[in-house]
Design a protein around this motif. Structure first.
Motif, short mmCIF file in Angstrom:
data_model
loop_
_atom_site.label_atom_id
_atom_site.label_comp_id
_atom_site.label_asym_id
_atom_site.label_seq_id
_atom_site.Cartn_x
_atom_site.Cartn_y
_atom_site.Cartn_z
N THR A 78 49.26 -9.87 -53.33
CA THR A 78 50.15 -10.88 -53.89
C THR A 78 49.39 -12.17 -54.17
O THR A 78 49.54 -12.78 -55.24
N ALA A 79 48.58 -12.62 -53.21
CA ALA A 79 47.81 -13.84 -53.40
C ALA A 79 46.77 -13.66 -54.50
O ALA A 79 46.53 -14.58 -55.30
N ALA A 80 46.14 -12.50 -54.55
CA ALA A 80 45.11 -12.25 -55.57
C ALA A 80 45.69 -12.32 -56.98
O ALA A 80 45.00 -12.72 -57.92
N ALA A 81 46.96 -11.95 -57.14
CA ALA A 81 47.58 -12.01 -58.47
C ALA A 81 47.60 -13.44 -59.00
O ALA A 81 47.50 -13.67 -60.21
N SER A 82 47.75 -14.41 -58.10
CA SER A 82 47.75 -15.82 -58.51
C SER A 82 46.37 -16.28 -58.95
O SER A 82 46.24 -17.35 -59.56
N SER A 83 45.33 -15.52 -58.61
CA SER A 83 43.95 -15.89 -58.96
C SER A 83 43.48 -15.19 -60.23
O SER A 83 42.28 -15.15 -60.50
N THR A 84 44.41 -14.63 -60.98
CA THR A 84 44.06 -14.03 -62.27
C THR A 84 44.48 -14.97 -63.41
O THR A 84 45.28 -15.88 -63.21
N ARG A 85 43.92 -14.74 -64.58
CA ARG A 85 44.15 -15.65 -65.69
C ARG A 85 45.59 -15.63 -66.20
O ARG A 85 46.08 -16.61 -66.75
N ASN A 86 46.25 -14.50 -66.05
CA ASN A 86 47.64 -14.38 -66.52
C ASN A 86 48.44 -13.66 -65.44
O ASN A 86 48.58 -12.44 -65.47
N PRO A 87 48.97 -14.40 -64.45
CA PRO A 87 49.69 -13.76 -63.35
C PRO A 87 50.87 -12.90 -63.79
O PRO A 87 51.15 -11.87 -63.19
N ASP A 88 51.59 -13.33 -64.84
CA ASP A 88 52.72 -12.52 -65.31
C ASP A 88 52.26 -11.14 -65.77
O ASP A 88 52.88 -10.13 -65.44
N LYS A 89 51.18 -11.11 -66.53
CA LYS A 89 50.64 -9.82 -66.99
C LYS A 89 50.17 -8.98 -65.81
O LYS A 89 50.38 -7.76 -65.77
N THR A 90 49.51 -9.63 -64.85
CA THR A 90 49.02 -8.92 -63.67
C THR A 90 50.18 -8.29 -62.90
O THR A 90 50.15 -7.11 -62.56
N VAL A 91 51.19 -9.10 -62.62
CA VAL A 91 52.33 -8.61 -61.85
C VAL A 91 53.04 -7.48 -62.58
O VAL A 91 53.41 -6.46 -61.98
N THR A 92 53.25 -7.64 -63.89
CA THR A 92 53.92 -6.59 -64.67
C THR A 92 53.13 -5.28 -64.61
O THR A 92 53.71 -4.21 -64.38
N LEU A 142 39.51 -6.69 -55.78
CA LEU A 142 40.44 -7.81 -55.64
C LEU A 142 39.74 -9.15 -55.89
O LEU A 142 38.67 -9.41 -55.33
N PRO A 143 40.34 -10.02 -56.70
CA PRO A 143 39.70 -11.32 -56.96
C PRO A 143 39.97 -12.34 -55.86
O PRO A 143 41.07 -12.39 -55.30
N ASN A 144 38.96 -13.14 -55.55
CA ASN A 144 39.12 -14.27 -54.63
C ASN A 144 39.51 -15.51 -55.40
O ASN A 144 39.37 -15.59 -56.62
N LEU A 145 39.98 -16.52 -54.69
CA LEU A 145 40.32 -17.79 -55.32
C LEU A 145 39.04 -18.56 -55.61
O LEU A 145 38.23 -18.78 -54.70
N PRO A 146 38.81 -18.98 -56.85
CA PRO A 146 37.60 -19.75 -57.15
C PRO A 146 37.62 -21.11 -56.47
O PRO A 146 38.68 -21.73 -56.32
N GLU A 147 36.45 -21.59 -56.06
CA GLU A 147 36.36 -22.88 -55.37
C GLU A 147 36.92 -24.01 -56.21
O GLU A 147 37.49 -24.97 -55.70
N SER A 148 36.77 -23.91 -57.53
CA SER A 148 37.24 -24.99 -58.40
C SER A 148 38.74 -25.21 -58.30
O SER A 148 39.24 -26.30 -58.56
N ALA A 149 39.47 -24.17 -57.93
CA ALA A 149 40.93 -24.29 -57.85
C ALA A 149 41.37 -25.14 -56.68
O ALA A 149 42.49 -25.65 -56.66
N LEU A 150 40.51 -25.25 -55.66
CA LEU A 150 40.85 -26.05 -54.49
C LEU A 150 40.16 -27.40 -54.48
O LEU A 150 40.27 -28.16 -53.53
N ALA A 151 39.42 -27.71 -55.54
CA ALA A 151 38.72 -29.00 -55.58
C ALA A 151 39.73 -30.13 -55.66
O ALA A 151 40.72 -30.05 -56.40
N PRO A 152 39.52 -31.21 -54.90
CA PRO A 152 40.48 -32.33 -54.94
C PRO A 152 40.48 -33.02 -56.28
O PRO A 152 39.46 -33.05 -56.99
N ALA A 153 41.61 -33.54 -56.67
CA ALA A 153 41.71 -34.28 -57.93
C ALA A 153 40.98 -35.60 -57.82
O ALA A 153 40.91 -36.19 -56.75
N PRO A 154 40.41 -36.11 -58.91
CA PRO A 154 39.74 -37.41 -58.87
C PRO A 154 40.73 -38.52 -58.58
O PRO A 154 41.89 -38.45 -58.99
#
Length: 422
Positions: free
Chosen positions: A129-143, A188-200
Motif C-alpha cells: 500500500t505504501a509503495a503504491a504512493s511512491s509510484t508516478r501514477n498511484p491511481d494507475k498502480t492501484v487499478t 517494490l519501490p522505496n520512497l525517494p529521499e527527495s520526497a522527504l526533503a524539508p521545504a525551503p
C-alpha cells in the motif's frame, strides 16, 4: 503578477515497470489471497478439525485482526523502511504461519498459524500500500494491482472445489504463494529521499502553512479511516450473512455459491470501470454515484424476498465494491507520498472486514430485515459524504491520474500562496 509554479513531483518516483508490478503481486496481491479464501478455510476447518462454524469464523477473524494490527504497527516506520526487505519479512511469516499447520494439522497449530500468517499478510499489505504512493501514477498502480487481485481471487475461488474442503491443501497453496512472493518482492519501490526533503524556509508564512497543512491532512486521514471502518464493517455484515439472506429470497445454497463467485467477478468489472468514472466525472462524483448504487443494492439484498431482485442486487453490489476499492485506495495513495495515509486507511478497512461477520452474526437474528438494512446502509451514506468532501477540497485529489502529493511540495505551494504576489 506571477503566480507560484505548480509543484513538481519528487524525483525518483517509480515507473510501473514489469519488475515493479511483480513486486506488488508478490506482496500486496498474495497477501490478500488468504482473505479471499476465508469461506474455503472456514468450511475446511469445520470438516477436518471438527470445530463448529462459529469457532472457525472466530479463527479467521483472529487472522484478519492480526493483519490490521500489523498494519498499524508497520505504519510507524513505513515511510523510510526498505520495502523489499520488509515485504520479505511478512512473506516469511506467511510461509511459516500457513506452512507449519499444513504439516501438523491440529487446532492449536492452526490457531497460532492463522494469527502468524495474518500478521505477515498485514506487513505485506502495508508495504504494498505504501509503495503504491511512491509510484508516478498511484491511481494507475492501484487499478492495475486491484485488477490482478480480482483475477487471482476469481481463479482461486473457481478451483476451490478441487480442494474438496481439504484444510491441508488450502494451507499448502497459501504457503506456496508466500514462497513465490519471496522471489518477486524485490521489485517494490522505496520512497525517494527527495520526497522527504524539508521545504525551503519562506518566513512566517511557511511556518503557518506547514502547521495548517499537517492539521488538515491529519484530520482528513482520520475522518477517512473512521468512515471506511464503518463502511467495511457493514459491507462484511452483509457478505458474511449471504447464506441467510439468500434463503430469505428463496435461493438454494448451490445457487448462492455461484452468485458469490459472480460477485467476485463483478468486482473485476468494477475495477475496470472505476478509472473511466474517474476520468469522466471526477473522483468526488464517482464516489457519490458508485457508493449510492452500492448502498441501494445492499438495501435490496437485505430486504429482498424474491430470487430475481436478490440476484441482480448482489451482482451489481459486487461490481460497485470493486470500483470503490480502486477509488478509495487511489485517493489514499495520492493524499500522502510517504504512504502512511494509505496504510492507516487500509488498516481500518481490514479491521472492519475482521469484525463484520462477528457483528453481523449477532444482529441478523435480532433485527428485522428492514432494521438490518438501515443499520448497514447509513454508514455507507456517511462514507460517501466524507470522501466527497476530501476529494473536492483539492483539485489534484479530484482529477486523479497524478503523482502523489509530497508534503514538502504542498508546504512550498501554500507558503508561496501566503507570501502573495511578487
Amino acid at each position: 503578477m506571477n503566480s507560484a509554479p505548480p509543484a513538481s513531483a519528487p524525483s525518483g518516483l517509480a515507473a510501473l515497470t514489469g519488475r515493479v508490478i511483480f513486486g506488488f503481486v508478490g506482496t500486496w496481491v498474495f497477501a490478500l489471497m488468504a482473505a479471499n479464501l476465508v469461506p474455503v478455510l472456514i468450511a475446511a476447518m469445520v470438516q477436518d478439525l471438527g470445530v463448529d462454524i462459529a469457532a472457525a469464523g472466530a479463527l479467521t477473524t483472529g487472522m484478519t485482526a492480526g493483519s490490521a494490527l500489523a498494519m498499524f504497527v508497520t505504519n510507524r516506520f513505513i515511510a523510510r523502511a526498505d520495502r523489499p526487505r520488509l515485504g520479505r519479512i511478512g512473506l516469511v511469516l506467511m510461509v511459516i504461519g500457513y506452512g507449519v499447520p499444513s504439516a501438523v494439522l491440529t487446532v492449536p497449530t492452526v490457531m497460532g498459524g492463522l494469527i502468524v500468517g495474518g500478521i505477515g499478510a498485514g506487513i505485506m499489505i502495508a508495504t504494498g500500500t505504501a509503495a503504491a504512493s511512491s509510484t508516478r501514477n498511484p491511481d494507475k498502480t492501484v487499478t492495475t494491482i486491484m485488477i490482478i487481485n480480482r483475477l487471482g481471487a476469481s481463479a482461486l475461488l473457481a478451483i476451490a472445489p478441487l480442494f474438496h474442503n481439504d484444510l491441508r491443501s488450502v494451507l499448502v497453496v497459501i504457503a506456496a504463494l508466500g514462497v513465490v512472493g519471496l522471489l518477486l518482492a524485490g521489485g517494490l519501490p522505496n520512497l525517494p529521499e527527495s520526497a522527504l526533503a524539508p521545504a525551503p524556509a519562506a518566513g512566517a508564512g511557511a511556518s503557518a502553512g506547514d502547521a495548517r497543512l499537517r492539521r488538515t491532512m491529519g484530520g482528513a486521514a482520520f475522518a477517512f479511516a473512521a468512515s471506511i471502518l464503518l463502511w467495511s464493517l457493514t459491507e462484511d455484515m452483509v457478505y458474511s450473512m449471504t447464506s441467510v439472506l439468500a434463503q430469505q429470497s428463496q435461493i438454494s445454497p448451490e445457487t448462492n455459491s455461484a452468485l458469490l463467485s459472480g460477485k467476485v467477478l463483478g468486482g473485476l468489472v468494477g475495477a475496470l470501470l472505476a478509472p473511466l468514472a474517474l476520468r469522466w466525472i471526477g473522483r468526488s462524483w464517482s464516489f457519490v454515484l458508485i457508493i449510492a448504487l452500492s448502498t441501494l443494492t445492499k438495501f435490496v439484498m437485505v430486504t429482498s424476498t424474491t430470487p430475481v431482485a436478490y440476484t441482480v442486487a448482489i451482482l451489481v453490489w459486487g461490481a460497485m465494491y470493486g470500483a470503490i476499492l480502486v477509488l478509495y485506495a487511489g485517493l489514499a495513495a495520492i493524499m500522502d507520498v510517504t504512504g502512511r495515509t494509505g496504510v492507516l486507511v487500509s488498516g481500518f478497512y481490514l479491521a472492519g472486514v475482521a469484525f463484520g461477520p462477528l457483528v453481523g452474526g449477532q444482529l441478523v437474528g435480532v433485527l428485522t430485515p428492514l432494521q438490518y438494512a438501515i443499520t448497514v446502509t447509513v454508514p455507507s451514506i456517511l462514507f460517501a459524504v466524507v470522501l466527497f468532501v476530501i476529494a473536492r477540497r483539492n483539485r489534484k485529489l479530484e482529477r486523479g491520474n497524478t503523482t502523489a502529493i509530497a508534503v514538502g511540495d504542498a508546504v512550498r505551494d501554500e507558503a508561496a500562496a501566503a507570501a502573495g504576489p511578487r
